[in-house]
Design an enzyme around this catalytic site. Structure first.
Site, PDB file in Angstrom:
ATOM      1  N   CYS A   1      -4.765   2.467  -3.947  1.00 24.91           N
ATOM      2  CA  CYS A   1      -3.896   3.513  -3.122  1.00 24.91           C
ATOM      3  C   CYS A   1      -2.182   1.546  -3.554  1.00 24.91           C
ATOM      4  O   CYS A   1      -1.335   1.894  -2.676  1.00 24.91           O
ATOM      5  CB  CYS A   1      -3.956   3.405  -1.944  1.00 24.91           C
TER       6      CYS A   1
ATOM      7  N   ASP B   1       2.616  -4.551   8.155  1.00 29.68           N
ATOM      8  CA  ASP B   1       1.768  -3.720   7.571  1.00 29.68           C
ATOM      9  C   ASP B   1       0.259  -4.849   8.312  1.00 29.68           C
ATOM     10  O   ASP B   1      -0.064  -5.750   7.161  1.00 29.68           O
ATOM     11  CB  ASP B   1       1.749  -3.258   6.402  1.00 29.68           C
TER      12      ASP B   1
ATOM     13  N   GLN C   1      -4.715  -5.110   6.685  1.00 30.10           N
ATOM     14  CA  GLN C   1      -5.367  -6.017   6.215  1.00 30.10           C
ATOM     15  C   GLN C   1      -6.022  -6.965   6.888  1.00 30.10           C
ATOM     16  O   GLN C   1      -7.483  -8.284   7.086  1.00 30.10           O
ATOM     17  CB  GLN C   1      -5.847  -6.891   4.671  1.00 30.10           C
TER      18      GLN C   1
ATOM     19  N   LYS D   1     -10.912  -1.245   9.997  1.00 31.92           N
ATOM     20  CA  LYS D   1     -10.889  -2.304   9.363  1.00 31.92           C
ATOM     21  C   LYS D   1     -11.320  -3.829  10.453  1.00 31.92           C
ATOM     22  O   LYS D   1     -11.616  -4.543   9.720  1.00 31.92           O
ATOM     23  CB  LYS D   1      -9.472  -2.359   8.544  1.00 31.92           C
TER      24      LYS D   1
ATOM     25  N   HIS E   1       0.834  -0.987   0.209  1.00 29.62           N
ATOM     26  CA  HIS E   1      -0.362   0.064   0.143  1.00 29.62           C
ATOM     27  C   HIS E   1       0.964   1.093  -0.294  1.00 29.62           C
ATOM     28  O   HIS E   1       2.228   1.064   0.369  1.00 29.62           O
ATOM     29  CB  HIS E   1      -0.877   0.158   1.007  1.00 29.62           C
TER      30      HIS E   1
END
Lengths: 416, 143
Positions: free
Chosen positions: A374, A210, A213, A236, A133
């Site tokens: 993104c 990261d 998600q 999220k 991202h």
């Protein structure tokens, strides 16, 4: 093979009961029942999370940590209870390793601005992947430019998986940091973070993951994973917007310079010299986002009560069903067919712009996302203008996927 | 000849025939399909309109005091929207274009049924068209 555990999970997970807890799912869009398939952008919020926000503002709103009155004590206790809940949720070894941020993006920027500035020198190398991202590209680009360091990028194959041999070629004693997305927001690919971390250890590189998600779908155990930093966002995972978490190993967090200066993060301030607060407050300057932090605990409790494994089993079923159904549309190609994948399908349709598809789906109450998500370098890698992405949460149903497929057939008929 | 306002009124009347969004979309898609494609040589970075999720190219030619627009996009719906702008604004003088409030966009309800991002794209196109008009006006009033 169906195991006993699977059978039990299926019996106890009731998607309709779960949907009842999300007030927004009862609304209509353009005269149709809302079908929300943009969960990778942000998930909807259950009543318990909304209640937590309302209860804080109606019952015990106060600034935290130094107030000597009852409201301040109650607010502080609720705020710090979230830190403990997060610690257990990702199995950190201590609550001091849990830093509240605005979200994943701020978590990554914090590491780049503190650990990065203190440790990365000219000629050092930072490795990321093609499927990052922008939030996990730009902070490192800025840092590399400032320090004269080099950004190396792991290529991906046509299925949307990182190419392992190419990754191994990039790792060297020059590698200072590997920052990698756990689950790709554009493709759904699950990256082999444990294996990547094992390679990093051989050359003494630090690893940032990261988790924007992954945290809602996968079991996160930062000790088992052995990552140095792990960042994720509340919104999220059924929690409120504007709050996220940066996990960092205590030894690293202690060594790193401060991020922002201000209240909360200080021990003593004189004009001659300021000394800084201990962990985790050292990185939490200013009045924090108290309400959303408190409500994040409600989201974590919600996930724990419903069972992450049961929710994931349902999401896996949705993914499999959606993949099967979408593949039957002749002009449709799925972008991202990794072996390890979660909860979203990204696709293109011959000669039709994703934006046109999304507009027509929206006119049937179906929310999807289109564009480069993104992750522009990744989309460029596949030589396409962008994709349409349907991403699932535990409250989605197979019937909703059927409606998506119907909507796509209608869009193709009109647009082609 | 029709004024800008006359053509706008025609479009508003055409849209008044539709009582649901489905039909409006279908009509716009139809307009988009009918818009002649722009010659590839005009699909340059310079002609690209910024602020759209899809690619939009806008070519402007100045002939005998009037500006003629031709445009293209990789989105059929966007092409439909451009086709309306071209119909209203092509073949007008710079002064007419600069002064046009383009009320039809609001009157047709384009901004309300297009999501925010798309109406921003539409507004970017309008802005670009007005830029061209100002540019041609300056160029031809000084020579």
């Amino acid at each position: 093979m169906i195991t006993t555990t699977d059978t039990i999970l299926k019996k106890t997970f009731d998607v309709h009961a779960l949907r009842e807890q999300f007030p927004i799912l009862k609304r209509q869009v353009k005269g149709y029942p809302l079908i929300y398939l943009d969960n990778a952008a942000t998930s909807q919020k259950p009543q318990v999370v909304i209640d937590a926000l309302v209860n804080y503002y109606t019952g015990f709103n106060a600034n935290i940590h130094r107030g000597i009155h009852s409201l301040a004590e109650e607010a502080t206790a609720a705020f710090e209870a979230t830190r403990d809940a997060v610690k257990s949720f990702i199995n950190a070894s201590s609550r001091e390793e849990i830093i509240f941020t605005r979200g994943t993006t701020e978590g990554i920027n914090l590491v780049a601005a503190t650990w990065g500035r203190a440790n990365v020198k000219a000629g050092d190398e930072i490795i990321i992947s093609t499927m990052e991202h922008h939030s996990n590209i730009v902070p490192w680009q800025v840092l590399c430019e400032e320090k004269g360091a080099v950004l190396k990028v792991i290529p991906v194959n046509d299925k949307g998986e990182i190419i392992w041999e190419e990754f191994l070629k990039l790792v060297s004693p020059k590698t200072k940091l590997i920052s990698i997305v756990h689950v790709s927001n554009a493709l759904g690919t699950v990256n082999p973070v444990k294996a990547i971390i094992a390679e990093a250890r051989k050359v003494g590189a630090v690893v940032m993951v990261d988790g924007a998600q992954s945290t809602v779908h996968l079991d996160i155990d930062v000790q088992d994973m052995d990552c140095d930093f792990f960042a994720f966002s509340s919104h999220k995972m059924y929690g409120p917007t504007g709050i996220g978490v940066l996990y960092g190993k205590k030894a690293l967090l202690q060594e790193m310079p401060v991020y922002q200066g201000g209240g909360e993060m200080i021990r003593e301030v004189t004009f001659a010299k300021t000394t800084f607060n201990e962990l985790p407050y050292k990185y939490e300057a200013g009045t924090p986002n108290i309400a959303d932090t408190i409500a994040l605990k409600a989201a974590i409790d919600f996930i724990n009560e419903n069972g992450k494994a049961a929710m994931r089993a349902h999401e896996d079923e949705l993914l499999e069903y959606a993949t099967e159904q979408l593949q039957q549309i002749p002009s449709l190609s799925i972008i991202g067919q990794a072996k390890e994948k979660v909860s979203l399908v990204s696709f293109i349709i011959d000669k039709i712009h994703p934006q046109d598809i999304a507009i027509l789906l929206d006119n049937r109450g179906i929310a999807v996302r289109t564009g480069h998500h993104c992750a522009q370098p990744l989309i460029d890698r596949f030589c396409i203008p962008g994709t349409t992405r349907a991403s699932f949460a535990a409250y989605n149903t197979k019937e909703e996927i059927d409606e998506l497929v119907k909507g796509l057939h209608r869009a193709i008929k009109l647009l082609a | 000849m029709n004024t800008i306002r006359d053509t706008e009124k025609e479009i508003v009347e055409e849209f008044a025939l539709f009582d649901n969004n489905d039909d409006k979309y279908e009509y716009i898609i139809d307009l988009g399909k009918k818009l002649p494609p722009l010659d590839e040589k005009y699909k340059t970075d310079e002609n690209k309109v910024r602020g759209c999720q899809s690619s939009v190219w806008l070519q402007a030619d100045y002939k005998e005091g009037k500006i003629f627009f031709s445009a293209d996009s990789d989105s059929v719906l966007v092409k439909g929207l451009i086709s309306m702008l071209v119909r209203v604004l092509s073949g007008r003088t710079p002064d007419e274009i600069i002064a046009a409030p383009l009320d039809f966009i609001r009157e047709v309800g384009l901004t309300s049924f297009l999501a925010q991002t798309r109406s921003n794209g539409l507004l970017s196109m309008v802005k670009q068209i007005k830029h061209y008009a100002v540019g041609f006006k300056l160029k031809h009033s000084t020579t």
